[in-house]
Design an enzyme around this catalytic site. Sequence first.
Site, short mmCIF file in Angstrom:
data_model
loop_
_atom_site.label_atom_id
_atom_site.label_comp_id
_atom_site.label_asym_id
_atom_site.label_seq_id
_atom_site.Cartn_x
_atom_site.Cartn_y
_atom_site.Cartn_z
N THR A 1 0.84 -1.21 0.00
CA THR A 1 0.00 0.00 0.00
C THR A 1 0.87 1.26 0.00
O THR A 1 1.95 1.29 0.60
CB THR A 1 -0.90 -0.03 1.25
OG1 THR A 1 -1.61 -1.27 1.27
CG2 THR A 1 -1.90 1.12 1.24
N PRO B 1 0.42 5.94 -0.23
CA PRO B 1 -0.58 6.99 0.04
C PRO B 1 -1.66 7.09 -1.04
O PRO B 1 -2.82 7.34 -0.73
CB PRO B 1 0.27 8.26 0.14
CG PRO B 1 1.60 7.78 0.61
CD PRO B 1 1.79 6.42 -0.01
N GLN C 1 -35.50 -16.59 25.57
CA GLN C 1 -35.53 -17.17 24.22
C GLN C 1 -34.99 -16.23 23.15
O GLN C 1 -34.32 -16.67 22.23
CB GLN C 1 -36.96 -17.58 23.86
CG GLN C 1 -37.29 -18.96 24.41
CD GLN C 1 -38.51 -19.55 23.73
OE1 GLN C 1 -39.45 -18.84 23.43
NE2 GLN C 1 -38.50 -20.86 23.52
N HIS D 1 -23.88 -8.36 26.32
CA HIS D 1 -23.31 -7.87 27.59
C HIS D 1 -24.05 -6.63 28.10
O HIS D 1 -23.69 -6.12 29.16
CB HIS D 1 -21.84 -7.50 27.40
CG HIS D 1 -20.88 -8.65 27.41
ND1 HIS D 1 -20.81 -9.56 26.39
CD2 HIS D 1 -19.93 -9.02 28.30
CE1 HIS D 1 -19.85 -10.45 26.65
NE2 HIS D 1 -19.31 -10.15 27.82
N GLY D 2 -25.04 -6.13 27.35
CA GLY D 2 -25.71 -4.89 27.77
C GLY D 2 -24.70 -3.76 27.88
O GLY D 2 -23.72 -3.71 27.14
N GLU E 1 -5.92 -6.85 3.24
CA GLU E 1 -5.71 -8.06 2.41
C GLU E 1 -6.78 -8.16 1.31
O GLU E 1 -7.23 -9.26 0.97
CB GLU E 1 -5.71 -9.31 3.29
CG GLU E 1 -4.63 -10.31 2.96
CD GLU E 1 -3.24 -9.70 2.92
OE1 GLU E 1 -2.94 -8.77 3.69
OE2 GLU E 1 -2.44 -10.15 2.08
C1 FAD Z 1 -4.33 -1.49 10.37
C2 FAD Z 1 -3.92 -1.64 8.94
C3 FAD Z 1 -2.89 -2.51 8.61
C4 FAD Z 1 -2.49 -2.66 7.28
N1 FAD Z 1 -1.39 -3.44 6.99
C5 FAD Z 1 -0.89 -3.41 5.73
C6 FAD Z 1 0.38 -4.05 5.44
O1 FAD Z 1 1.00 -4.67 6.30
N2 FAD Z 1 0.87 -3.96 4.17
C7 FAD Z 1 0.22 -3.28 3.18
O2 FAD Z 1 0.72 -3.22 2.07
N3 FAD Z 1 -0.98 -2.66 3.43
C8 FAD Z 1 -1.52 -2.70 4.68
N4 FAD Z 1 -2.71 -2.06 4.95
C9 FAD Z 1 -3.42 -1.39 3.87
C10 FAD Z 1 -4.69 -2.10 3.44
O3 FAD Z 1 -4.38 -3.31 2.80
C11 FAD Z 1 -5.48 -1.13 2.55
O4 FAD Z 1 -6.00 -0.12 3.42
C12 FAD Z 1 -6.59 -1.80 1.77
O5 FAD Z 1 -6.04 -2.62 0.77
C13 FAD Z 1 -7.55 -0.80 1.11
O6 FAD Z 1 -6.84 0.18 0.43
P1 FAD Z 1 -7.21 1.74 0.71
O7 FAD Z 1 -7.21 1.95 2.17
O8 FAD Z 1 -6.29 2.59 -0.11
O9 FAD Z 1 -8.69 1.90 0.19
P2 FAD Z 1 -9.22 2.22 -1.36
O10 FAD Z 1 -8.55 1.28 -2.28
O11 FAD Z 1 -9.00 3.69 -1.55
O12 FAD Z 1 -10.72 1.88 -1.20
C14 FAD Z 1 -11.69 2.77 -0.60
C15 FAD Z 1 -13.07 2.12 -0.74
O13 FAD Z 1 -13.37 1.94 -2.13
C16 FAD Z 1 -13.67 0.57 -2.39
N5 FAD Z 1 -13.18 0.21 -3.74
C17 FAD Z 1 -11.94 0.40 -4.26
N6 FAD Z 1 -11.88 -0.07 -5.52
C18 FAD Z 1 -13.11 -0.59 -5.79
C19 FAD Z 1 -13.72 -1.22 -6.95
N7 FAD Z 1 -13.01 -1.47 -8.05
N8 FAD Z 1 -15.01 -1.59 -6.86
C20 FAD Z 1 -15.73 -1.39 -5.74
N9 FAD Z 1 -15.24 -0.79 -4.62
C21 FAD Z 1 -13.94 -0.40 -4.65
C22 FAD Z 1 -12.94 -0.22 -1.29
O14 FAD Z 1 -13.55 -1.48 -1.07
C23 FAD Z 1 -13.13 0.73 -0.11
O15 FAD Z 1 -14.41 0.51 0.48
C24 FAD Z 1 -3.15 -1.94 6.27
C25 FAD Z 1 -4.21 -1.08 6.61
C26 FAD Z 1 -4.58 -0.92 7.91
C27 FAD Z 1 -5.66 0.09 8.24
#
Ligand code: FAD
Length: 376
Positions: A121, A123, A270, A330-331, A355
């Site tokens: 990932t 920015p 229930q 757990h309320g 993932e």
């Molecule tokens: C706590 C944490 C740990 C992480 N660890 C790692 C790590 O170890 N290594 C690593 O590389 N990354 C890591 N990540 C990153 C993570 O894998 C990404 O946040 C994730 O893949 C989603 O990418 P994004 O946040 O840029 O969301 P975006 O790709 O910007 O997506 C935003 C929204 O749009 C939706 N979307 C995007 N494209 C489509 C499409 N074609 N059709 C429909 N919906 C779509 C997505 O489902 C989401 O709801 C981590 C993130 C967090 C928060």
Amino acid sequence: MNTEYEDFRASVRRLAADKIAPHAADVDDKERFPEEAWAALRAADLPGLPYDEKLGGSGADLLSQVIAVEEVAAACASSALVLLVNWAGTSTVVSHGSDELRAEVVPRVAGGEAGAAWCMTEPTVGSDLSGIRTTATRDGGDWVLNGQKRFISNAPWAEWYAVLARTGEKDFGVFMVHKDDAGISFGPHEKKMGMRGSPTTDVVLADCRIPGRRVVADPTQGYRYINGELNVSRALIAAQALGIAQGAFDAAVAYTCDRRQFGQALSRFQLLRGMVADMAVKIESARALLHDAVALITAGDPRARSRVSMAKLLCSDNAMSVTTDALQLHGGYGFIRDYPVERMMRDVKITQIYEGTNQIQRLVIAKDVYAGQVRS
Ligand SMILES: Cc1cc2nc3c(=O)[nH]c(=O)nc-3n(C[C@H](O)[C@H](O)[C@H](O)COP(=O)(O)OP(=O)(O)OC[C@H]3O[C@@H](n4cnc5c(N)ncnc54)[C@H](O)[C@@H]3O)c2cc1C
């Protein structure tokens, strides 16, 4: 499931209950690395589970890894994340790396002396990895990396970083960067909703020079290598979600037996019994699908890809629902940090996102449906 797996599950469950669960709330509260859990996992040789014995591991199969992650996550989801990210971070080296690179990276990770991370990932790049901007350029016998990776689990604790970087217009390579390499630095610790014991930072590469031997095999095939590991890493995230659901379910069942209202235990009402039954169905159906996906992965069956996407989707969506209901049972006490269910509900949310988000899993499943790859 045969008794060997059941015995293994029971031994990890005992370890998690005795050595990991007692520290989970403090780890979450202080947003600190789960030191006690890591020491316990190392003492039980669990960091080495997936690796060959020649590399210092125990050569356990994927089902054993899944069971270990389930049981650790039921006690502390952050500890499970540290463990499974180590495995993901070394997976391309294990599958495709040279013997020299494997010998350099794997033994210390297998022994739990070093951690690993995987860095995809950025920015501006999440779901669509084809937009990766981090570059790797050949310079004599070295590679020079420039770019920024975001949300990297196990950073800055890990020693090794598997970095997916662009080597050509449409080519990517995987490069093993060491935390002591000149040019690598780390962003501030991310303040997260859950998984607060799992460290997460940006990884910044500024003219980061690494020796040529640290590229994983062919520097134009990195995207394919990473994709090849996704079946396993998605199964492990599904296992993590399932473990959290199981932990929350067990806590809710115990609570409803103890807590009395209207002159009887909550477990006698229930309406609540119906909720508990639905939660049990959600957990057991998700586990059955996950273990089925693991069997397909292990057999090298092409249906594994969509089956593991289904398992990741079902395990994480069901786990979100189960943890929410566990809190409800757990309320008001469920909303208070003295009880583990509110942490579990916060922890589980990310399993629907990382993932490959669950929207992306649906795209994978639909693609394979139309390709005729899904039917049994
Ligand atoms: C706590 C944490 C740990 C992480 N660890 C790692 C790590 O170890 N290594 C690593 O590389 N990354 C890591 N990540 C990153 C993570 O894998 C990404 O946040 C994730 O893949 C989603 O990418 P994004 O946040 O840029 O969301 P975006 O790709 O910007 O997506 C935003 C929204 O749009 C939706 N979307 C995007 N494209 C489509 C499409 N074609 N059709 C429909 N919906 C779509 C997505 O489902 C989401 O709801 C981590 C993130 C967090 C928060």
